[in-house]
Motif scaffolding. Structure first.
Motif, PDB file in Angstrom:
ATOM      1  N   ALA A 145      57.332  28.816  44.874  1.00 42.19           N
ATOM      2  CA  ALA A 145      57.400  27.422  44.408  1.00 42.19           C
ATOM      3  C   ALA A 145      58.147  27.328  43.086  1.00 42.19           C
ATOM      4  O   ALA A 145      58.031  28.205  42.228  1.00 42.19           O
ATOM      5  CB  ALA A 145      55.988  26.873  44.257  1.00 42.19           C
ATOM      6  N   PHE A 146      58.912  26.244  42.930  1.00 45.35           N
ATOM      7  CA  PHE A 146      59.694  26.010  41.715  1.00 45.35           C
ATOM      8  C   PHE A 146      59.595  24.549  41.317  1.00 45.35           C
ATOM      9  O   PHE A 146      59.464  23.683  42.173  1.00 45.35           O
ATOM     10  CB  PHE A 146      61.177  26.322  41.958  1.00 45.35           C
ATOM     11  CG  PHE A 146      61.433  27.707  42.435  1.00 45.35           C
ATOM     12  CD1 PHE A 146      61.612  28.750  41.538  1.00 45.35           C
ATOM     13  CD2 PHE A 146      61.483  27.987  43.799  1.00 45.35           C
ATOM     14  CE1 PHE A 146      61.849  30.044  41.985  1.00 45.35           C
ATOM     15  CE2 PHE A 146      61.711  29.275  44.260  1.00 45.35           C
ATOM     16  CZ  PHE A 146      61.901  30.307  43.350  1.00 45.35           C
ATOM     17  N   THR A 184      66.825  28.038  41.678  1.00 46.39           N
ATOM     18  CA  THR A 184      67.753  28.866  42.426  1.00 46.39           C
ATOM     19  C   THR A 184      66.906  29.594  43.445  1.00 46.39           C
ATOM     20  O   THR A 184      65.915  30.239  43.081  1.00 46.39           O
ATOM     21  CB  THR A 184      68.467  29.872  41.500  1.00 46.39           C
ATOM     22  OG1 THR A 184      69.205  29.132  40.523  1.00 46.39           O
ATOM     23  CG2 THR A 184      69.413  30.766  42.284  1.00 46.39           C
ATOM     24  N   LEU A 185      67.239  29.465  44.722  1.00 48.11           N
ATOM     25  CA  LEU A 185      66.447  30.157  45.734  1.00 48.11           C
ATOM     26  C   LEU A 185      66.481  31.660  45.457  1.00 48.11           C
ATOM     27  O   LEU A 185      67.494  32.185  44.994  1.00 48.11           O
ATOM     28  CB  LEU A 185      67.008  29.898  47.140  1.00 48.11           C
ATOM     29  CG  LEU A 185      66.908  28.478  47.694  1.00 48.11           C
ATOM     30  CD1 LEU A 185      67.286  28.471  49.172  1.00 48.11           C
ATOM     31  CD2 LEU A 185      65.523  27.872  47.509  1.00 48.11           C
ATOM     32  N   PRO A 186      65.375  32.355  45.758  1.00 47.70           N
ATOM     33  CA  PRO A 186      65.383  33.807  45.616  1.00 47.70           C
ATOM     34  C   PRO A 186      66.557  34.386  46.394  1.00 47.70           C
ATOM     35  O   PRO A 186      66.770  34.027  47.552  1.00 47.70           O
ATOM     36  CB  PRO A 186      64.056  34.234  46.249  1.00 47.70           C
ATOM     37  CG  PRO A 186      63.180  33.026  46.175  1.00 47.70           C
ATOM     38  CD  PRO A 186      64.103  31.846  46.288  1.00 47.70           C
ATOM     39  N   MET A 187      67.338  35.242  45.744  1.00 48.40           N
ATOM     40  CA  MET A 187      68.477  35.866  46.431  1.00 48.40           C
ATOM     41  C   MET A 187      68.826  37.173  45.747  1.00 48.40           C
ATOM     42  O   MET A 187      68.376  37.439  44.642  1.00 48.40           O
ATOM     43  CB  MET A 187      69.683  34.922  46.470  1.00 48.40           C
ATOM     44  CG  MET A 187      70.254  34.582  45.120  1.00 48.40           C
ATOM     45  SD  MET A 187      71.724  33.522  45.211  1.00 48.40           S
ATOM     46  CE  MET A 187      71.020  31.927  45.638  1.00 48.40           C
ATOM     47  N   ARG A 188      69.619  37.997  46.423  1.00 49.62           N
ATOM     48  CA  ARG A 188      70.031  39.280  45.866  1.00 49.62           C
ATOM     49  C   ARG A 188      71.059  39.064  44.759  1.00 49.62           C
ATOM     50  O   ARG A 188      71.719  38.030  44.714  1.00 49.62           O
ATOM     51  CB  ARG A 188      70.604  40.158  46.975  1.00 49.62           C
ATOM     52  CG  ARG A 188      69.544  40.545  48.000  1.00 49.62           C
ATOM     53  CD  ARG A 188      70.149  40.982  49.311  1.00 49.62           C
ATOM     54  NE  ARG A 188      70.734  39.838  50.029  1.00 49.62           N
ATOM     55  CZ  ARG A 188      71.300  39.923  51.219  1.00 49.62           C
ATOM     56  NH1 ARG A 188      71.383  41.085  51.831  1.00 49.62           N
ATOM     57  NH2 ARG A 188      71.796  38.848  51.803  1.00 49.62           N
ATOM     58  N   GLY A 239      62.565  28.884  49.573  1.00 47.55           N
ATOM     59  CA  GLY A 239      61.861  28.405  48.391  1.00 47.55           C
ATOM     60  C   GLY A 239      61.353  26.987  48.581  1.00 47.55           C
ATOM     61  O   GLY A 239      61.775  26.267  49.488  1.00 47.55           O
ATOM     62  N   THR A 240      60.406  26.599  47.712  1.00 48.00           N
ATOM     63  CA  THR A 240      59.784  25.274  47.739  1.00 48.00           C
ATOM     64  C   THR A 240      59.950  24.637  46.372  1.00 48.00           C
ATOM     65  O   THR A 240      59.489  25.186  45.367  1.00 48.00           O
ATOM     66  CB  THR A 240      58.282  25.400  48.075  1.00 48.00           C
ATOM     67  OG1 THR A 240      58.136  26.066  49.328  1.00 48.00           O
ATOM     68  CG2 THR A 240      57.622  24.024  48.140  1.00 48.00           C
ATOM     69  N   VAL A 241      60.647  23.494  46.330  1.00 52.63           N
ATOM     70  CA  VAL A 241      60.963  22.844  45.051  1.00 52.63           C
ATOM     71  C   VAL A 241      60.228  21.504  44.973  1.00 52.63           C
ATOM     72  O   VAL A 241      60.241  20.734  45.936  1.00 52.63           O
ATOM     73  CB  VAL A 241      62.484  22.643  44.927  1.00 52.63           C
ATOM     74  CG1 VAL A 241      62.846  21.969  43.618  1.00 52.63           C
ATOM     75  CG2 VAL A 241      63.190  23.985  45.053  1.00 52.63           C
ATOM     76  N   ILE A 244      68.641  22.192  43.949  1.00 49.40           N
ATOM     77  CA  ILE A 244      68.461  23.545  44.479  1.00 49.40           C
ATOM     78  C   ILE A 244      69.811  24.271  44.510  1.00 49.40           C
ATOM     79  O   ILE A 244      70.766  23.791  45.117  1.00 49.40           O
ATOM     80  CB  ILE A 244      67.871  23.505  45.909  1.00 49.40           C
ATOM     81  CG1 ILE A 244      66.538  22.743  45.913  1.00 49.40           C
ATOM     82  CG2 ILE A 244      67.699  24.918  46.463  1.00 49.40           C
ATOM     83  CD1 ILE A 244      65.956  22.514  47.312  1.00 49.40           C
ATOM     84  N   HIS A 245      69.833  25.430  43.850  1.00 49.22           N
ATOM     85  CA  HIS A 245      71.038  26.273  43.896  1.00 49.22           C
ATOM     86  C   HIS A 245      70.848  27.329  44.968  1.00 49.22           C
ATOM     87  O   HIS A 245      69.844  28.035  44.983  1.00 49.22           O
ATOM     88  CB  HIS A 245      71.266  26.953  42.548  1.00 49.22           C
ATOM     89  CG  HIS A 245      71.588  26.002  41.440  1.00 49.22           C
ATOM     90  ND1 HIS A 245      72.868  25.605  41.159  1.00 49.22           N
ATOM     91  CD2 HIS A 245      70.783  25.344  40.577  1.00 49.22           C
ATOM     92  CE1 HIS A 245      72.854  24.748  40.135  1.00 49.22           C
ATOM     93  NE2 HIS A 245      71.597  24.563  39.763  1.00 49.22           N
ATOM     94  N   THR A 246      71.835  27.416  45.866  1.00 51.80           N
ATOM     95  CA  THR A 246      71.760  28.443  46.903  1.00 51.80           C
ATOM     96  C   THR A 246      73.167  28.921  47.238  1.00 51.80           C
ATOM     97  O   THR A 246      74.076  28.812  46.411  1.00 51.80           O
ATOM     98  CB  THR A 246      70.956  27.923  48.131  1.00 51.80           C
ATOM     99  OG1 THR A 246      70.770  29.011  49.028  1.00 51.80           O
ATOM    100  CG2 THR A 246      71.609  26.736  48.826  1.00 51.80           C
TER     101      THR A 246
END
Ligand code: MBD
Ligand code: FE
Length: 288
Positions: free
Chosen positions: A121-122, A127-131, A183-185, A195-197
């Motif tokens: 949650a954000f 920014t969505l979790p990413m590598r 992710g959940t915003v 949301i950054h993705t």
């Protein structure tokens, strides 16, 4: 495994592995409201489905060889764990159409087999979790959540999940961080979220399992257009499950899952920040 894992080359994604994961997730996460239908309802629906099958057999003079090929194929769909994929690709869109006929607000579409609840949650901007080296064009997806009457909805939840640039979903393909691109915003007091993705790529459903064999045998293609999955909800309002697509993208016109609607097509533009693209999309929720 952490969300900063460096990108692994060529993950071994197989139909059987993603199918088994989707089947297991469905068994454990299926909605509590799954009905114990009245026997009259079961009688009506089961009888009519069987009558439709009998009608096809008669009209097309189906042979024993064809009947046995079907039997073998149905057994293998289960063995591959591909019932969630089969049903969500070829059946769910009509269930969604019937379920949401009366909605005034944002259009929904199918959920598909790869949703996982309770993603990280954000607040408002995320920014969505990413590598670290997550491939794909950066995308800023922003907008507002309101009621049908235009009232901004604060503390609405915008849940997003999507495939990576190789068409792989975290938790359904090996080698990805658990919550990669999920992710959940929450919205702010004015109903805004940012949301950054990364822009996803077109998605090919597994070709090495039973669904893939049907597609090849029938001479169909296995593609879905690039898409973002969303669930948007707010207290006192109906949750909408939807997907968004990209104008001009491959297979927007011929989605194997028949889940594209004109209202669900985004037209991103170069971002004001100079990095990647951005697009604004507003969600309108019906009262519960
Ligand atoms: C997907 O990513 C999807 O969204 C659907 C509906 C079916 C298969 C894969
Ligand atoms: Fe999908």
């Amino acid at each position: 495994m952490t969300d900063t894992t460096t990108r692994q080359p060529a993950a071994q994604a197989t139909a059987a592995a993603s199918g088994a994961a989707a089947t297991e997730k469905f068994r454990t996460l299926r909605r509590a409201d799954t009905v114990a239908a009245a026997s009259e309802r079961v009688d009506t629906l089961a009888s009519e489905v069987l009558a439709a099958v009998h009608d096809v057999i008669r009209r097309h003079q189906v042979t024993y060889a064809e009947y046995e090929a079907l039997k073998a194929w149905l057994i293998q769909v289960g063995a591959d764990g591909e019932w969630p994929l089969f049903l969500d690709v070829w059946v769910e869109h009509v269930v969604e159409e019937v379920a949401n006929e009366e909605r005034q607000g944002s259009k929904g579409t199918i959920e598909g087999p790869y949703y996982v609840p309770d993603s990280p949650a954000f607040p408002v901007q995320a920014t969505l979790p990413m590598r670290e080296d997550e491939p794909g064009t950066p995308l800023l997806f922003q907008g507002r959540v309101t009621g049908v009457d235009g009232t901004p909805l604060a503390e609405a939840k915008v849940e997003m999940w999507h495939a990576d640039a190789d068409g792989l979903y975290s938790q359904f393909a090996p080698g990805l961080p658990q919550w990669n691109l999920r992710g959940t915003v929450a919205t702010d007091a004015q109903g805004h979220f940012r949301i950054h993705t990364r822009e996803p790529a077109p998605y090919q459903i597994p070709t090495d399992g039973s669904c893939g064999r049907l597609i090849a045998a029938a001479g169909w293609h296995a593609w879905r257009p690039a898409h973002l999955h969303l669930k948007v909800s707010a207290p006192g309002h109906q949750l909408v499950t939807t997907q968004l697509y990209f104008r001009g993208g491959s297979h927007v016109e011929d989605d194997i899952a028949s889940a594209v609607k004109p209202e669900l097509i985004l037209s991103p533009a170069p971002a004001a920040s100079g990095v990647g693209n951005e697009v604004t999309y507003d969600f309108v929720l019906d009262k519960a």
